[in-house]
Write a protein that holds these residues in place. Structure first.
Motif, PDB file in Angstrom:
ATOM      1  N   THR A 277     -14.654 -28.174  17.843  1.00 28.63           N
ATOM      2  CA  THR A 277     -13.423 -27.609  18.355  1.00 28.63           C
ATOM      3  C   THR A 277     -13.577 -27.165  19.851  1.00 28.63           C
ATOM      4  OG1 THR A 277     -13.776 -25.282  17.641  1.00 28.63           O
ATOM      5  CG2 THR A 277     -12.858 -26.823  16.095  1.00 28.63           C
ATOM      6  N   THR A 278     -12.658 -26.345  20.290  1.00 25.07           N
ATOM      7  CA  THR A 278     -12.864 -25.920  21.849  1.00 25.07           C
ATOM      8  C   THR A 278     -13.058 -24.448  21.626  1.00 25.07           C
ATOM      9  OG1 THR A 278     -10.443 -25.724  21.743  1.00 25.07           O
ATOM     10  CG2 THR A 278     -11.367 -27.622  23.051  1.00 25.07           C
ATOM     11  N   LEU A 279     -13.620 -23.949  20.324  1.00 31.02           N
ATOM     12  CA  LEU A 279     -13.735 -22.345  20.519  1.00 31.02           C
ATOM     13  C   LEU A 279     -15.421 -22.209  20.814  1.00 31.02           C
ATOM     14  CD1 LEU A 279     -11.681 -22.439  18.080  1.00 31.02           C
ATOM     15  CD2 LEU A 279     -12.516 -20.404  17.514  1.00 31.02           C
ATOM     16  N   SER A 280     -15.770 -20.960  20.927  1.00 33.34           N
ATOM     17  CA  SER A 280     -17.012 -20.648  21.355  1.00 33.34           C
ATOM     18  C   SER A 280     -17.608 -20.159  19.939  1.00 33.34           C
ATOM     19  CB  SER A 280     -17.119 -19.220  22.218  1.00 33.34           C
ATOM     20  OG  SER A 280     -18.624 -18.915  22.215  1.00 33.34           O
ATOM     21  N   LEU A 281     -19.039 -20.438  19.730  1.00 39.71           N
ATOM     22  CA  LEU A 281     -19.594 -19.894  18.402  1.00 39.71           C
ATOM     23  C   LEU A 281     -20.752 -19.153  18.970  1.00 39.71           C
ATOM     24  CD1 LEU A 281     -21.753 -22.192  18.734  1.00 39.71           C
ATOM     25  CD2 LEU A 281     -20.475 -23.576  17.022  1.00 39.71           C
ATOM     26  N   GLY A 282     -20.689 -18.428  20.075  1.00 38.18           N
ATOM     27  CA  GLY A 282     -21.823 -17.618  20.300  1.00 38.18           C
ATOM     28  C   GLY A 282     -22.784 -18.149  21.348  1.00 38.18           C
ATOM     29  N   ARG A 283     -23.010 -19.607  21.436  1.00 39.76           N
ATOM     30  CA  ARG A 283     -24.015 -20.020  22.225  1.00 39.76           C
ATOM     31  C   ARG A 283     -24.140 -19.035  23.731  1.00 39.76           C
ATOM     32  NH1 ARG A 283     -26.620 -24.614  20.705  1.00 39.76           N
ATOM     33  NH2 ARG A 283     -25.356 -25.996  19.133  1.00 39.76           N
ATOM     34  N   GLY A 284     -25.232 -19.014  24.021  1.00 37.60           N
ATOM     35  CA  GLY A 284     -25.064 -18.043  25.462  1.00 37.60           C
ATOM     36  C   GLY A 284     -25.097 -16.428  25.170  1.00 37.60           C
ATOM     37  N   THR A 285     -25.113 -16.048  23.755  1.00 37.89           N
ATOM     38  CA  THR A 285     -25.393 -14.755  23.486  1.00 37.89           C
ATOM     39  C   THR A 285     -26.824 -14.698  22.725  1.00 37.89           C
ATOM     40  OG1 THR A 285     -24.353 -14.551  21.357  1.00 37.89           O
ATOM     41  CG2 THR A 285     -22.819 -14.692  23.264  1.00 37.89           C
ATOM     42  N   THR A 286     -26.924 -13.361  22.484  1.00 37.84           N
ATOM     43  CA  THR A 286     -28.159 -12.999  21.628  1.00 37.84           C
ATOM     44  C   THR A 286     -27.960 -13.384  20.127  1.00 37.84           C
ATOM     45  OG1 THR A 286     -27.591 -10.806  21.159  1.00 37.84           O
ATOM     46  CG2 THR A 286     -28.968 -11.068  23.092  1.00 37.84           C
ATOM     47  N   THR A 287     -26.811 -13.586  19.608  1.00 39.61           N
ATOM     48  CA  THR A 287     -26.474 -13.912  18.342  1.00 39.61           C
ATOM     49  C   THR A 287     -25.556 -15.274  18.098  1.00 39.61           C
ATOM     50  OG1 THR A 287     -24.495 -12.394  18.297  1.00 39.61           O
ATOM     51  CG2 THR A 287     -26.641 -11.562  17.334  1.00 39.61           C
ATOM     52  N   PRO A 288     -26.219 -16.296  18.485  1.00 40.21           N
ATOM     53  CA  PRO A 288     -25.476 -17.614  18.427  1.00 40.21           C
ATOM     54  C   PRO A 288     -25.418 -17.944  17.015  1.00 40.21           C
ATOM     55  CG  PRO A 288     -27.651 -17.774  18.974  1.00 40.21           C
ATOM     56  CD  PRO A 288     -27.586 -16.477  19.104  1.00 40.21           C
ATOM     57  N   PRO A 323     -20.492 -15.030  26.947  1.00 39.35           N
ATOM     58  CA  PRO A 323     -21.642 -15.839  26.844  1.00 39.35           C
ATOM     59  C   PRO A 323     -22.062 -16.039  28.447  1.00 39.35           C
ATOM     60  CG  PRO A 323     -19.652 -16.805  25.686  1.00 39.35           C
ATOM     61  CD  PRO A 323     -19.302 -15.542  26.516  1.00 39.35           C
ATOM     62  N   SER A 324     -23.405 -16.259  28.183  1.00 38.54           N
ATOM     63  CA  SER A 324     -24.162 -16.389  29.718  1.00 38.54           C
ATOM     64  C   SER A 324     -24.070 -18.118  29.987  1.00 38.54           C
ATOM     65  CB  SER A 324     -25.331 -15.759  29.694  1.00 38.54           C
ATOM     66  OG  SER A 324     -26.315 -16.377  28.739  1.00 38.54           O
ATOM     67  N   SER A 325     -23.737 -18.506  28.941  1.00 35.07           N
ATOM     68  CA  SER A 325     -23.981 -20.381  29.092  1.00 35.07           C
ATOM     69  C   SER A 325     -23.042 -21.037  28.213  1.00 35.07           C
ATOM     70  CB  SER A 325     -25.547 -20.784  28.968  1.00 35.07           C
ATOM     71  OG  SER A 325     -25.938 -20.321  27.594  1.00 35.07           O
ATOM     72  N   SER A 326     -22.971 -22.247  28.020  1.00 30.24           N
ATOM     73  CA  SER A 326     -22.155 -22.729  27.264  1.00 30.24           C
ATOM     74  C   SER A 326     -20.558 -22.698  27.525  1.00 30.24           C
ATOM     75  CB  SER A 326     -22.471 -22.601  25.755  1.00 30.24           C
ATOM     76  OG  SER A 326     -21.969 -23.566  24.753  1.00 30.24           O
ATOM     77  N   ILE A 327     -19.764 -23.015  26.371  1.00 27.14           N
ATOM     78  CA  ILE A 327     -18.417 -22.911  26.722  1.00 27.14           C
ATOM     79  C   ILE A 327     -17.986 -21.267  26.949  1.00 27.14           C
ATOM     80  CG2 ILE A 327     -18.062 -22.490  24.000  1.00 27.14           C
ATOM     81  CD1 ILE A 327     -15.427 -24.221  24.666  1.00 27.14           C
ATOM     82  N   PHE A 328     -17.139 -21.122  27.994  1.00 27.56           N
ATOM     83  CA  PHE A 328     -16.604 -19.851  28.363  1.00 27.56           C
ATOM     84  C   PHE A 328     -17.612 -19.004  28.941  1.00 27.56           C
ATOM     85  CE2 PHE A 328     -13.654 -20.548  24.380  1.00 27.56           C
ATOM     86  CZ  PHE A 328     -12.795 -21.079  25.007  1.00 27.56           C
ATOM     87  N   GLY A 330     -19.626 -16.953  31.329  1.00 27.30           N
ATOM     88  CA  GLY A 330     -19.222 -15.837  32.076  1.00 27.30           C
ATOM     89  C   GLY A 330     -17.687 -15.186  31.831  1.00 27.30           C
ATOM     90  N   ARG A 331     -17.102 -15.554  30.916  1.00 24.19           N
ATOM     91  CA  ARG A 331     -15.880 -15.002  30.504  1.00 24.19           C
ATOM     92  C   ARG A 331     -15.851 -13.980  29.422  1.00 24.19           C
ATOM     93  NH1 ARG A 331     -11.784 -19.739  30.298  1.00 24.19           N
ATOM     94  NH2 ARG A 331     -10.151 -18.125  30.106  1.00 24.19           N
ATOM     95  N   GLU A 332     -15.161 -13.109  29.166  1.00 26.05           N
ATOM     96  CA  GLU A 332     -15.002 -12.283  27.893  1.00 26.05           C
ATOM     97  C   GLU A 332     -14.199 -13.068  26.903  1.00 26.05           C
ATOM     98  OE1 GLU A 332     -13.708  -7.790  26.294  1.00 26.05           O
ATOM     99  OE2 GLU A 332     -13.894  -8.149  28.761  1.00 26.05           O
ATOM    100  N   VAL A 333     -14.949 -13.033  25.805  1.00 27.44           N
ATOM    101  CA  VAL A 333     -14.311 -13.715  24.808  1.00 27.44           C
ATOM    102  C   VAL A 333     -14.001 -12.875  23.598  1.00 27.44           C
ATOM    103  CG1 VAL A 333     -14.776 -15.263  22.708  1.00 27.44           C
ATOM    104  CG2 VAL A 333     -15.466 -16.102  25.094  1.00 27.44           C
ATOM    105  N   GLN A 334     -12.911 -12.798  22.867  1.00 30.02           N
ATOM    106  CA  GLN A 334     -12.267 -12.090  21.835  1.00 30.02           C
ATOM    107  C   GLN A 334     -12.488 -12.962  20.671  1.00 30.02           C
ATOM    108  OE1 GLN A 334     -11.394  -9.011  22.785  1.00 30.02           O
ATOM    109  NE2 GLN A 334     -11.697  -9.929  24.911  1.00 30.02           N
ATOM    110  N   GLY A 335     -13.072 -12.091  19.304  1.00 34.35           N
ATOM    111  CA  GLY A 335     -13.251 -13.024  18.214  1.00 34.35           C
ATOM    112  C   GLY A 335     -13.585 -12.070  17.108  1.00 34.35           C
TER     113      GLY A 335
END
Length: 418
Positions: A277-288, A323-328, A330-335
């Motif tokens: 899908t087009t969601l972020s699953l936490g890649r680019g964070t400390t808890t992918p 996320p510092s990388s991957s989808i979104f 540099g953008r703040e993600v709500q989830g």
């Protein structure tokens, strides 16, 4: 799916299977010994007398945390010729869908030859160039069909069968345990490097067990190679099917950049479905894989939907992350953050279905990547996508796969070592 079983289940088990069935009260009494440790204790007798290449990465370590390549390179009776690397490379530094460059290993001086992206004659050529007589596999898997290391093993076994090379697989634990079989079994029309053969999404097998399964149920019945490999396996000692990774006493080395802890592996078979899908699953964070969201997603409604499914063994909290990388990036993600409270009752595939349903219900930006082809490759079927589009609850979606998971559990039985 073939139910043929060849004599010996397609492999010689170099370490006898124990007849003792441990109870859960025996947890923590003794650390599990990996196949590599068992081979080491035997003086590497199973690896001597041949020109060897090893498929390895950063998880391929001994009890003192030294790498298998260093240890084998020092053995006078082991003729190690080459190091073969999978996705992410020998050191695990490359991102998803990539590998490190080849060259010379700084520790041993041996050639490092990337295998990622190679199969068939191209992979055969690497083994011929390396001038090896046997290929050893020693990599920590995570227990989900779409994690690519087991398909590097599969492709290597096929190439070795064609070249009449030996394959020696050194076993390591399945972090999810070996009892549960969950999720759809791959349909042949969706075969890719995320799944070459009819295996359940959560297969509940170790790499040695999968190798035995491949060698009898798949390789002899395909045009390539059309015959089994000369396969030997070295079993673990002390591992029981009910064990998750935290119960093995072994140190966790991240098998890939986005698999930092064994808890990541616990949720991975379900949350990774969001890659379709087009969601972020936490890649680019400390808890992918422990997070899911999008910049304009209503996190309160998302968490409420997830809670409404009443999934056992897991809870949810509203969160935001950048996320510092991957989808979104540099953008703040709500989830939502997924919090496993009881791994014995937790079903990661049910979690994945629930996440897809909740996101589709509350997020206007929800879409299937590649017009649905990406999720179909991950799931190994189009039934998951169709069920989510129809709003089918997780329990009903899982029930439609029960016959195929039961059949797979039956077919895998002769190849289980523990």
């Amino acid at each position: 799916m073939s139910r043929r079983t060849l004599l010996g289940a397609g492999a010689a088990a170099l370490v006898p299977r124990s007849g003792h069935t441990a109870s859960r009260c025996e947890r923590g009494r003794e650390r599990v010994r990996t196949g590599f440790e068992v081979a080491m204790a035997q003086g590497f007798a199973s690896l001597g007398g041949m020109r060897l290449g090893i498929i390895a990465n950063q998880t391929s370590i001994g009890p003192d945390f030294r790498h298998i390549s260093e240890i084998l390179h020092e053995q006078p009776d082991v003729d190690l010729r080459a190091l073969f690397s999978p996705e992410h490379g020998l050191h695990g530094s490359a991102p998803p869908g990539a590998t490190e460059k080849g060259g010379r290993d700084k520790r041993t001086g041996l050639p490092v030859m990337p295998l990622y992206g190679l199969s068939g004659p191209a992979l055969e050529q690497v083994f011929v160039q390396a001038d090896v007589e046997a290929v050893v596999f020693d990599i920590q898997d995570v227990g989900a069909r779409f994690y690519t290391y087991i398909w590097t093993l599969f492709d290597a076994m096929a190439a070795c069968a064609r070249l009449d090379l030996r394959v020696i697989v050194l076993d390591r634990p399945n972090p999810l345990g070996g009892e549960a079989v969950r999720g759809p079994v791959l349909s042949p029309q969706y075969a890719s490097f995320l799944g070459r053969a009819p295996v359940a999404l959560q297969h509940g097998m170790t790499v040695c067990e999968l190798a035995r399964f491949f060698n009898s149920e798949i390789l002899p019945h395909t045009n390539y190679p059309g015959r089994p490999a000369r396969l030997d396996v070295v079993s673990m000692q002390g591992w029981r099917r009910w064990m998750t990774y935290g119960e093995t006493g072994l140190a966790w080395v991240p098998p890939s950049p986005n698999m930092p802890t064994s808890m990541t592996a616990t949720v991975y078979p379900g949350v990774c479905l969001l890659e379709g899908t087009t969601l972020s699953l936490g890649r680019g964070t400390t808890t992918p894989f422990e997070l899911a969201g999008a910049p304009d997603l209503d996190s309160s409604a998302f968490v409420q939907r997830l809670n409404d499914f009443s999934l056992p063994g897991v809870g949810f909290r509203e969160t935001s992350f950048t996320p510092s990388s991957s989808i979104f990036s540099g953008r703040e993600v709500q989830g939502a953050q997924m919090l496993v409270t009881d791994s014995g009752r937790f079903n990661p595939v049910a979690l994945g279905v629930a996440l897809l349903l909740a996101a589709k219900a509350v997020w206007p930006g929800f879409a299937w990547r590649e017009e649905g082809r990406a999720i179909d490759r991950l799931a190994g079927t189009d039934t998951l996508r169709q069920s989510v589009d129809a709003g089918t609850p997780p329990a009903a979606t899982l029930r439609q796969w029960s016959a195929e998971t039961t059949a797979f559990a039956h077919v895998r039985r002769p190849y289980l070592l523990y």
